[in-house]
Design an enzyme around this catalytic site. Structure first.
Site, short mmCIF file in Angstrom:
data_model
loop_
_atom_site.label_atom_id
_atom_site.label_comp_id
_atom_site.label_asym_id
_atom_site.label_seq_id
_atom_site.Cartn_x
_atom_site.Cartn_y
_atom_site.Cartn_z
NE ARG A 17 4.61 -5.41 1.48
CZ ARG A 17 5.34 -6.49 1.68
NH1 ARG A 17 6.58 -6.38 2.11
NH2 ARG A 17 4.84 -7.68 1.45
CB SER A 19 9.64 4.88 3.89
OG SER A 19 9.50 5.38 5.20
N GLY A 21 10.55 -0.11 6.47
CA GLY A 21 10.52 -1.57 6.57
C GLY A 21 9.11 -2.11 6.55
CB THR A 22 7.96 -5.43 6.37
OG1 THR A 22 8.65 -5.20 5.14
CG2 THR A 22 6.67 -6.14 6.08
CE LYS A 36 7.75 0.98 11.21
NZ LYS A 36 7.81 2.40 10.88
CG ASP A 130 8.08 11.68 9.31
OD1 ASP A 130 7.74 12.60 8.54
OD2 ASP A 130 8.17 10.50 8.94
N1 ATP Z 1 1.82 -0.66 16.10
C1 ATP Z 1 1.08 -0.99 15.04
N2 ATP Z 1 -0.03 -1.73 15.16
C2 ATP Z 1 -0.76 -2.09 14.09
N3 ATP Z 1 -0.46 -1.75 12.84
C3 ATP Z 1 0.63 -0.99 12.63
C4 ATP Z 1 1.46 -0.57 13.71
N4 ATP Z 1 2.46 0.17 13.20
C5 ATP Z 1 2.26 0.21 11.90
N5 ATP Z 1 1.17 -0.48 11.53
C6 ATP Z 1 0.63 -0.65 10.16
O1 ATP Z 1 1.71 -0.82 9.28
C7 ATP Z 1 1.67 0.16 8.24
C8 ATP Z 1 3.08 0.60 7.90
O2 ATP Z 1 3.60 1.30 8.98
P1 ATP Z 1 4.99 2.03 8.92
O3 ATP Z 1 5.14 2.74 10.21
O4 ATP Z 1 6.05 1.06 8.55
O5 ATP Z 1 4.87 2.97 7.68
P2 ATP Z 1 4.16 4.37 7.53
O6 ATP Z 1 4.33 5.18 8.77
O7 ATP Z 1 2.77 4.10 7.07
O8 ATP Z 1 4.94 5.03 6.35
P3 ATP Z 1 6.40 5.63 6.42
O9 ATP Z 1 7.19 4.88 7.45
O10 ATP Z 1 6.85 5.36 5.06
O11 ATP Z 1 6.24 7.04 6.77
C9 ATP Z 1 0.83 1.28 8.80
O12 ATP Z 1 0.12 1.91 7.78
C10 ATP Z 1 -0.10 0.61 9.76
O13 ATP Z 1 -1.30 0.30 9.11
#
Ligand code: ATP
Length: 438
Positions: A17, A19, A21-22, A36, A130
């Site tokens: 998860r 900021s 989404g999921t 995502k 970012d």
């Molecule tokens: N392409 C991917 N493959 C596998 N896991 C992923 C992938 N993208 C994201 N994740 C997992 O999902 C989690 C959430 O990712 P997301 O990009 O939504 O948030 P974030 O980058 O951790 O935080 P924010 O978006 O709030 O800066 C990540 O910590 C990661 O462990």
């Protein structure tokens, strides 16, 4: 439970998860994917949806082994989804929190990988905006790099570009992650590729030291440090790495290395860094306290800058602290504890040119003078003691007078009868050295 996203994808299970989404583990026509699914409030923002569609070509065409590929972008009813390459691994923030700082060679290798990804993005005209450990994925399925370092991939290009549309980010506001924000963003300049280099050098510093160079304490203080302070040295850091970090954290964007140069310079260092253990710094101090003046961490704002940013912070609702120092780029949804497991977000009012000019002076003054709060407390103590001294004198005087009257009455009106002294002898007051300074 399985769920259809558009006509081509099925998602099965939440894997993370953030900021915006999921992230779900899913399946597409070409195999497993990460999907995502953007938050409802973002998905229902028509401007963002329009931008999502517009950006599709740019984002899906960025194809590089050091970038987590965006395979597709889906707009389907209430769903807005980015379909990504599935990375079998973890994000850099989780790795840092779980295992602590990196050995210099591994840190340099990971950052060189990310710099390669950035070089490809910059060449395609895409600025990430970012870069932070949350947005670096470590691919644990790939053979490790130098010194056993996991291979790294940069992710979340899509979100940075989509959410930061002009309408959503008014010219007078900054949306971002304070610890990694380049000074020119705080000063209101258009973010160019150099902002990513600054952020990536901040990540390198953090991997080595365990804290970011300008982070800690109040967000206002963090932003002020980016603009006015020089990079705190990291004791024990090999010179070559330190020079690279300092160049990339230059206040002037034009003085920073380009992404490809950064990758090359880091790789040149790798042989010399082989076998060096992680630095043993008191780094593992609380991020809330790093760099904050004594007694000020997490407290009330005490400077103009802090007051300015405090207003912005409170405007976003709660300001929760986390183990790590970061606040992601995407603005927060309405508070929803069940959904928001990861962190809080900040939307900041950008300070005016006069305010920024004032910060430098304030910063210098704070470094050279004892804190006003401390002086005020001393003065109050001294005033209180003076007041007590007068009170004691008055009481003793009255007691003396009363005794004299009583003695006078007792001795038939003769004032020299055996009685209490008519003149009170005051004790030395106040008794300590502070009184000498009054
Ligand atoms: N392409 C991917 N493959 C596998 N896991 C992923 C992938 N993208 C994201 N994740 C997992 O999902 C989690 C959430 O990712 P997301 O990009 O939504 O948030 P974030 O980058 O951790 O935080 P924010 O978006 O709030 O800066 C990540 O910590 C990661 O462990």
């Amino acid at each position: 439970m399985a769920r259809k996203i558009g006509s081509r994808y099925t998602v099965h299970q939440v894997i993370g998860r953030g900021s915006a989404g999921t992230v779900w583990l899913g399946e597409g026509p070409d195999g497993p994917v990460a999907v995502k699914l953007l938050r409802e409030d973002l998905a229902s923002d028509q401007v963002l949806v329009g931008r999502f569609v517009q950006e599709r070509a740019a984002l899906t065409s960025l194809d590089h082994p050091r970038v987590v590929g965006v395979r597709d972008m889906v707009v389907d009813g209430d769903d807005l989804a980015l379909v990504m390459e599935l990375v079998h691994g973890t994000d850099l923030r989780s790795r840092l929190e779980r295992e602590g700082v990196f050995a210099p060679q591994a840190a340099a290798a990971v950052i060189a990988d990310v710099a390669d990804g950035l070089a490809a993005a910059h060449a395609a005209g895409i600025v990430h905006r970012d870069v932070k450990p949350e947005n670096v994925m470590l691919d644990l399925a790939a053979p490790p790099g130098p010194g056993g370092a996991p291979r790294a991939k940069l992710t979340d290009f899509g979100i940075a570009r989509l959410v930061d549309a002009p309408r959503r980010t008014r010219a007078t506001r900054i949306i971002g992650t304070p610890d990694y924000l380049a000074p020119e963003i705080i000063e209101g300049l258009e973010p160019r590729a150099a902002v990513d280099i600054y952020a990536l050098a901040t990540v390198l510093y953090e991997l080595l030291a365990g804290f970011t160079p300008f982070g800690g304490g109040h967000t206002g203080a963090v932003l002020r440090r980016h603009v006015t302070e020089s990079v705190p040295p990291v004791p024990g850091l090999p010179d070559g790495l330190w020079r690279i970090i300092s160049e990339c954290l230059a206040k002037a964007p034009a003085s920073r290395l380009r992404a490809a140069e950064l990758a090359e310079r880091l790789r040149e260092q790798l042989p010399a860094l082989a076998g060096l253990p992680p630095l043993a710094l008191p780094a593992q101090r609380s991020q809330d306290d790093v760099g904050a003046p004594p007694g000020q961490a997490g407290g009330e704002p005490t400077t103009l800058a802090e007051a300015v940013y405090a207003e912005a912070e409170t405007g976003t609702g709660t300001h929760r602290r986390r183990r790590g120092p970061v606040v992601p780029l995407v603005p927060p949804a309405a508070p929803d504890a069940a959904r928001d497991t990861r962190d809080t977000h900040t939307s900041l009012r950008r300070p005016s040119a006069e305010e920024l000019a004032g910060y430098a002076a304030q910063s210098r003054a704070q470094r050279t003078a004892p804190s006003t709060g401390h002086r005020r407390t001393r003065q109050e103590r001294i005033r209180r003691r003076r007041f007590l001294a007068v009170l004691v004198a008055a009481v003793l005087l009255l007691a003396g007078l009363a005794a004299a009257v009583a003695a006078f009455g007792h001795s038939g009106g003769h004032p020299h009868g055996a009685a209490a002294p008519s003149v009170a002898v005051l004790p030395a007051w106040p008794p300590d050295e502070e009184s000498a300074a009054v």
